[in-house]
Design a protein around this motif. Sequence first.
Motif, short mmCIF file in Angstrom:
data_model
loop_
_atom_site.label_atom_id
_atom_site.label_comp_id
_atom_site.label_asym_id
_atom_site.label_seq_id
_atom_site.Cartn_x
_atom_site.Cartn_y
_atom_site.Cartn_z
N HIS A 230 1.09 -13.75 43.29
CA HIS A 230 1.75 -15.09 43.49
C HIS A 230 3.20 -14.87 43.07
O HIS A 230 3.32 -14.20 42.12
CB HIS A 230 0.93 -16.12 42.46
CG HIS A 230 -0.21 -16.32 43.11
ND1 HIS A 230 -0.53 -17.06 44.17
CD2 HIS A 230 -1.68 -16.24 42.43
CE1 HIS A 230 -1.96 -17.42 44.46
NE2 HIS A 230 -2.47 -16.98 43.53
N HIS B 43 -7.52 -14.12 38.98
CA HIS B 43 -8.11 -15.51 38.46
C HIS B 43 -9.22 -15.89 39.34
O HIS B 43 -9.40 -15.36 40.68
CB HIS B 43 -6.89 -16.43 38.48
CG HIS B 43 -6.35 -16.82 40.08
ND1 HIS B 43 -7.07 -17.72 40.86
CD2 HIS B 43 -5.26 -16.22 40.59
CE1 HIS B 43 -6.46 -17.80 41.84
NE2 HIS B 43 -5.46 -16.99 41.92
N HIS C 266 -3.84 -9.76 42.72
CA HIS C 266 -3.08 -10.43 43.89
C HIS C 266 -1.78 -10.82 43.32
O HIS C 266 -1.59 -10.82 42.26
CB HIS C 266 -3.99 -11.17 44.75
CG HIS C 266 -4.40 -12.46 44.20
ND1 HIS C 266 -5.44 -12.32 43.27
CD2 HIS C 266 -3.84 -13.64 44.31
CE1 HIS C 266 -5.52 -13.63 42.79
NE2 HIS C 266 -4.49 -14.46 43.63
ZN LIG Z 1 -4.43 -16.40 43.47
#
Ligand SMILES: [Zn+2]
Length: 179
Positions: free
Chosen positions: A102, A94, A100
Amino acid sequence: MLFAPDTEWSLRAAVELVNSAVDPDTLTSCEQLEAWWTAHRYSGRHDRDAAELAALRAIRPELRTLLTSDRDRAAEIANTMLAQERAVPQLVRHDGLDWHIHAISPQAPLDRRVIVETAMAMVDLIRADELSRLSVCADEQCDGLVLDLSRNRSRRFCSTRCSNRTAAAAYRARERTTS
Ligand SMILES: [Zn+2]
Ligand SMILES: [Zn+2]
């Protein structure tokens, strides 16, 4: 880079948050919260209100405990935090950031997300047996945390203010013994 970028971002953000609680407190206004948010490029829900500020201030002690515990204790704390928040690691892309992790919804309150992201970063540090990257400032009068992600592990102070103060004190001590 020692760890994945998101691990390093989360650790930097958490250390600065913990250090904001060191006297004098530097997280007492929504403006200061905004500066922290921007500096660390946190994303997702951001209420920008007194409740969010209070919640972030309130998690600083538990973050400090997580970041300063020995490896076995830190693993226990991280596990508890991740279980309590029902963390589900997801790869995301994003805002121009490449894949990555979350492990909590971007719509969860900011303090809950900081807890989960910090616990996830600690998962990496603990697995790599790199907890020595975290220490307390070498200045005896300072409780600030130091995050050392440099290759040669050269950081001992939480800030240039602390390293300068210690250097000045050492200089004065030398002056006294030689005069
Ligand atoms: Zn992020
Ligand atoms: Zn310091």
